[in-house]
Design an enzyme around this catalytic site. Sequence first.
Site, PDB file in Angstrom:
ATOM      1  N   CYS A  88       0.862  -1.178   0.000  1.00  0.00           N
ATOM      2  CA  CYS A  88       0.000   0.000   0.000  1.00  0.00           C
ATOM      3  C   CYS A  88       0.902   1.232   0.000  1.00  0.00           C
ATOM      4  O   CYS A  88       1.663   1.443   0.957  1.00  0.00           O
ATOM      5  CB  CYS A  88      -0.907  -0.016   1.231  1.00  0.00           C
ATOM      6  SG  CYS A  88      -2.032   1.387   1.221  1.00  0.00           S
ATOM      7  N   CYS A 232      -3.340   6.912  -4.959  1.00  0.00           N
ATOM      8  CA  CYS A 232      -3.051   5.482  -4.886  1.00  0.00           C
ATOM      9  C   CYS A 232      -1.605   5.181  -5.324  1.00  0.00           C
ATOM     10  O   CYS A 232      -1.286   5.214  -6.515  1.00  0.00           O
ATOM     11  CB  CYS A 232      -4.040   4.654  -5.722  1.00  0.00           C
ATOM     12  SG  CYS A 232      -3.919   2.894  -5.347  1.00  0.00           S
TER      13      CYS A 232
HETATM   14  O1  PYC Z   1      -1.856   3.804  -2.051  1.00  0.00           O
HETATM   15  O2  PYC Z   1      -1.331   1.816  -2.825  1.00  0.00           O
HETATM   16  C1  PYC Z   1      -2.113   2.592  -2.291  1.00  0.00           C
HETATM   17  C2  PYC Z   1      -3.440   2.106  -1.902  1.00  0.00           C
HETATM   18  C3  PYC Z   1      -3.959   0.850  -2.114  1.00  0.00           C
HETATM   19  C4  PYC Z   1      -5.245   0.857  -1.571  1.00  0.00           C
HETATM   20  C5  PYC Z   1      -5.483   2.106  -1.056  1.00  0.00           C
HETATM   21  N1  PYC Z   1      -4.373   2.854  -1.283  1.00  0.00           N
END
Ligand code: PYC
Length: 306
Positions: A88, A232
Site C-alpha cells: 500500500c 493510490c
Molecule cells: O496507495 O497503494 C495505495 C493504496 C492501495 C489501496 C489504497 N491505497
Amino acid sequence: MHSVPFVDSHTGGEPTRVILEAPFDLGSGSLAERREIFAAKYDDYRRAFCTEPRASDTTVGALLVPPSDPTCSVGVIYFNNTGYLNMCGHGTIGLVRTLEYLGRLQPGPHRIDTPVGAVGATLHADGRVSIENVAAYRAEKGFVLPVDGLGKIAGDIAWGGNWFFLIENHGLEIALKNRDQLTDYCLRVREALALRSETQKIDHIELLGPSHVADSRNFVLCPGGAYDRSPCGTGTSAKLACLCADGKLSPGQIWRQESVIGTIFEAAYHLDRAGSIIPTITGSAFVNAKGDIVLDEQDPFQFGIS
Ligand code: PYC
C-alpha cells in the site's frame, strides 16, 4: 477488556491506521506467511481495527511487525474492511510519518518489509516521503472485457504492488461530484473481472482522465468498495508501468498523478539491473489521531459489524 494502541494518519486524504502492537502471535516466518496466519486465525482483529463502529470502509490498517528481511527496520501487513492488501503506497507514506511522530525514525532512507517484498522509504527534511516500490509491470495491454450494462470495455492489466485494471476510455468525468457513478462503473467492471479465472486476482479498478494541475487524474476503487482519496501509490506505480511499456515516460521523468479529490503524488521510475521498472512515489501524510482500540467482551460489536 484489553486495549491495542494505534496511530491514525491520512495521506492525500486517504486514512491509515497503524496498529503498534499485535495482540496475537504471528510467528517469525516471511511477511506473506504471517499475513496468512493473520487471515486464518485472527481475522476478527482485522474487523475490529477496520470496520464500523470504530472505522469505515476507507480505513487501511497497517499492522507493525518485526521484519523478516534483515535489511529492513520494520515490517508491515496491510488490510482493510474486507481483507488483506499486498502493498500500500499511501499506507507506507502514512506509516513513515507515524514512526517519525513516535520518535522511532529520523529523516533519511529506510527499508520496510511487506508481504510482497522489501520497499525503500525516504523521509525528507520537509516531511514528504518517497517510497521506492516493488517492481511494477504491465501484464496485458488492451484487454477487452464484456461488462453487464456497459458493453465491451478495454483496459490494461498491470501490477504495481497490487493488481489493477486501468481504463482510459470510460466516457466519464473524473470528478468528486460523480463519485457514485464512478463507483458503480468500477463495481460492474470488477464483477465482470471476478467471473473470469484469468482476471479474478484484479481487485483494484483505476479510471484515468485529464487533469488541470497534473499529468492525469484518477479514480481508484479499492477492494473494500470505497474509492481511494489519495492518487493510490500502487495504482500510480501500475500506471507508470503502462506509460513505460507504451514508450510515453522515460526513466527519471516526473509523472504527477492527481486523485479525484485533488491531492497529488509525484512519481518516477528507474530500471533495475534486470530491466524491471522500480517506481518511486512521493507524497505527504499527517498524523491526525492516536489512542487505544478497546476490546470489551461485553460489547456485541467488539470485533466490528459484519
Ligand atoms: O496507495 O497503494 C495505495 C493504496 C492501495 C489501496 C489504497 N491505497
